[in-house]
Scaffold this active site. Structure first.
Site, PDB file in Angstrom:
ATOM      1  N   PRO A 171      -0.863 -32.741  86.835  1.00 31.13           N
ATOM      2  CA  PRO A 171      -0.911 -30.259  86.086  1.00 31.13           C
ATOM      3  C   PRO A 171      -2.613 -30.037  87.210  1.00 31.13           C
ATOM      4  O   PRO A 171      -2.351 -28.716  87.907  1.00 31.13           O
ATOM      5  CB  PRO A 171      -1.495 -30.486  84.990  1.00 31.13           C
ATOM      6  N   GLU A 187      -4.347 -39.229  79.755  1.00 29.33           N
ATOM      7  CA  GLU A 187      -5.138 -38.416  80.079  1.00 29.33           C
ATOM      8  C   GLU A 187      -4.869 -38.530  81.667  1.00 29.33           C
ATOM      9  O   GLU A 187      -5.936 -37.208  82.466  1.00 29.33           O
ATOM     10  CB  GLU A 187      -7.105 -38.807  79.908  1.00 29.33           C
ATOM     11  N   ASP A 193      21.198 -21.939 100.096  1.00 28.02           N
ATOM     12  CA  ASP A 193      19.864 -22.472  98.722  1.00 28.02           C
ATOM     13  C   ASP A 193      19.443 -20.764  98.738  1.00 28.02           C
ATOM     14  O   ASP A 193      19.501 -19.909  99.397  1.00 28.02           O
ATOM     15  CB  ASP A 193      18.549 -23.144  99.370  1.00 28.02           C
ATOM     16  N   ARG A 229      17.555 -34.345  98.387  1.00 31.63           N
ATOM     17  CA  ARG A 229      18.272 -33.045  99.349  1.00 31.63           C
ATOM     18  C   ARG A 229      17.798 -32.200 100.879  1.00 31.63           C
ATOM     19  O   ARG A 229      19.116 -32.344 101.092  1.00 31.63           O
ATOM     20  CB  ARG A 229      19.224 -32.482  98.232  1.00 31.63           C
TER      21      ARG A 229
HETATM   22  N1  4GX Z   1       2.971 -31.724  87.070  1.00 30.86           N
HETATM   23  N2  4GX Z   1       1.634 -34.144  83.696  1.00 30.86           N
HETATM   24  C1  4GX Z   1       0.840 -36.450  84.835  1.00 30.86           C
HETATM   25  C2  4GX Z   1      -0.698 -37.661  83.516  1.00 30.86           C
HETATM   26  C3  4GX Z   1      -2.141 -36.572  83.840  1.00 30.86           C
HETATM   27  C4  4GX Z   1      -3.152 -36.622  83.538  1.00 30.86           C
HETATM   28  C5  4GX Z   1      -3.814 -35.416  84.169  1.00 30.86           C
HETATM   29  C6  4GX Z   1      -3.212 -36.390  85.688  1.00 30.86           C
HETATM   30  C7  4GX Z   1      -4.297 -36.125  85.266  1.00 30.86           C
HETATM   31  C8  4GX Z   1       2.966 -32.892  85.599  1.00 30.86           C
HETATM   32  C9  4GX Z   1       2.981 -31.510  86.279  1.00 30.86           C
HETATM   33  C10 4GX Z   1       1.939 -32.830  84.260  1.00 30.86           C
HETATM   34  C11 4GX Z   1       1.186 -34.514  82.238  1.00 30.86           C
HETATM   35  C12 4GX Z   1       2.250 -35.526  84.768  1.00 30.86           C
HETATM   36  C13 4GX Z   1      -0.173 -35.575  82.766  1.00 30.86           C
HETATM   37  N3  4GX Z   1      -2.780 -36.788  85.160  1.00 30.86           N
HETATM   38  N4  4GX Z   1       2.551 -33.691  87.011  1.00 30.86           N
HETATM   39  N5  4GX Z   1       0.499 -36.679  83.379  1.00 30.86           N
HETATM   40  N6  4GX Z   1       2.942 -29.899  85.235  1.00 30.86           N
HETATM   41  O1  4GX Z   1       2.400 -32.438  83.335  1.00 30.86           O
HETATM   42  O2  4GX Z   1       2.933 -33.161  87.770  1.00 30.86           O
END
Ligand code: 4GX
Length: 384
Positions: free
Chosen positions: A86, A113, A166, A151
């Site tokens: 995130p 985390e 698209d 794609r």
């Molecule tokens: N867009 N997640 C990764 C583990 C995490 C936690 C903290 C890094 C820092 C997400 C999103 C996403 C949930 C994937 C937590 N990684 N990934 N995961 N939105 O929410 O890409």
């Protein structure tokens, strides 16, 4: 393209790699998806890949098993290492297209985390977020990234969903789609689509795209070329300051305007002999006129419609270009950009006034009519 996904849950990727368009691409050998489980790259004998986080008490993936997994993934060759999370930079179609040039992508899926930050520093090229919400792991984002990137590889997507059709082609939203039956539970397919008039269909689809984008995603209009979505023509009227613009320069300028989809560059030249000479030398993308009124009258006659006249005189006040662009898209009138002159120009006629184009340094506005024209045309009709 080779994609290696570093994940403690490789079984999540399996149906994805075997199904649909992605499965076909894998079958054809255009795409290869490998999984590496960090559990097979642990230091101790317990297969431990996570541990308590210092300071917070949550769980974090350990650096060493992930780093070993990435080095195993890379083997001898180079690869771009992505880490979905995130806190990453937002994934959009531009980023997708730039990722599609890679021979080898490694995607590291976090859990809990996240991962030990030192692993990120050591091994990760790019942290990517697929949106502002929180998931339980990086596997779904990994699939999203692979899907969108794959794609873009020639041969993965067939003719039936050509890239030109698209959502986000030219930066605008896609139109609604319908299939048989023509009448379903009392809802009819829009008549224009079943009528067979292909020009009418194109025009309807353009209007649908424009209305949807304007209503739902006004933010993406800033970076879109609105040219293909306008019903009527685009014109530029130049009002040179004191000195006349040489014919050769004006015809180059007209060429630039034409590139942006503009039908004619009209230049106001008061003197009769100067005007004739300019018209003789500047080519037929330029029209020399004696007054602003005659320029507008010429366009009105040609388009058989009242115009949306956008004036840019480089003075303070006025509407921001992005808001003007949205209004231009919503309008069904011919667009006329007027560059140069001063605020008294077009006194009495209906017009919209653009704010000045400012640079960073000392916030000096661009007062030269030709330069302002190219900058504004690029913002309305350029590719981003
Ligand atoms: N867009 N997640 C990764 C583990 C995490 C936690 C903290 C890094 C820092 C997400 C999103 C996403 C949930 C994937 C937590 N990684 N990934 N995961 N939105 O929410 O890409």
């Amino acid at each position: 393209m080779l994609v290696t996904v570093v994940t403690a849950f490789p079984e999540l990727l399996e149906p994805f790699s075997r199904s649909g368009v992605i499965g076909k691409a894998v079958e054809k050998g255009i795409l290869e998806i490998r999984c590496i489980n960090p559990r097979n790259y642990t230091e101790g004998t317990y297969g431990q890949i996570d541990d308590y986080a210092y300071g917070s008490g949550g769980m974090v993936l350990m650096a060493e098993p992930l780093a070993r997994s990435v080095y195993a993934a890379k083997g001898e060759g180079p690869a771009t290492v992505l880490y979905p999370g995130p806190q990453g930079i937002p994934l959009d179609q531009h980023l997708v297209e730039s990722l599609a040039v890679n021979e080898h992508l490694v995607i590291v899926c976090g859990r809990y985390e996240g991962v030990d930050e030192r692993f990120v520093e050591e091994c990760v090229d790019l942290e990517i977020s697929i949106g502002d919400y929180v998931l339980t792991g990086g596997e779904l984002p990994a699939m999203v990234i692979v899907d969108a990137v794959a794609r873009m590889i020639p041969g993965v997507v067939g003719q039936e969903s050509a890239v030109e059709e698209d959502s986000f082609f030219r930066g605008m939203l896609d139109t609604p789609h319908y299939t048989r039956p023509a009448s379903w539970r009392g809802r009819e397919v829009p008549g224009v689509l079943t009528g067979g008039d292909h020009e009418a269909i194109r025009s309807w689809r353009r209007a649908q795209s424009a209305a949807r984008t304007s209503g739902r995603r006004p933010d993406i209009i800033v970076g879109a070329n609105i040219g293909p979505y306008l019903d009527k023509g685009v014109y530029v009227i130049l009002v040179p300051a004191t000195e006349a613009i040489p014919a050769a320069e004006l015809s180059e300028m007209a060429e630039a305007c034409f590139t942006f989809g503009c039908r004619k560059l009209l230049c106001v030249v008061r003197g009769g002999s100067e005007r004739k000479s300019l018209q003789a030398h500047a080519g037929d993308r330029v029209k020399a006129v004696s007054t602003m009124e005659s320029a507008l009258a010429w366009i009105r006659k040609r388009e058989k419609a009242e115009m949306l006249t956008i004036v840019s005189v480089g003075e303070a006040g006025g509407i921001h270009w992005a808001e003007m662009k949205r209004r231009a898209l919503d309008s069904d009138r011919p667009l006329v950009f007027v560059f140069g002159g001063n605020e008294t120009i077009l006194a009495g006629t209906e017009k919209e006034v653009l704010g000045p184009i400012r640079g960073g340094k000392g916030d000096v506005s661009l007062s030269n009519a030709r330069d302002a024209a190219v900058v504004i045309l690029d913002r309305f009709f350029g590719w981003r």
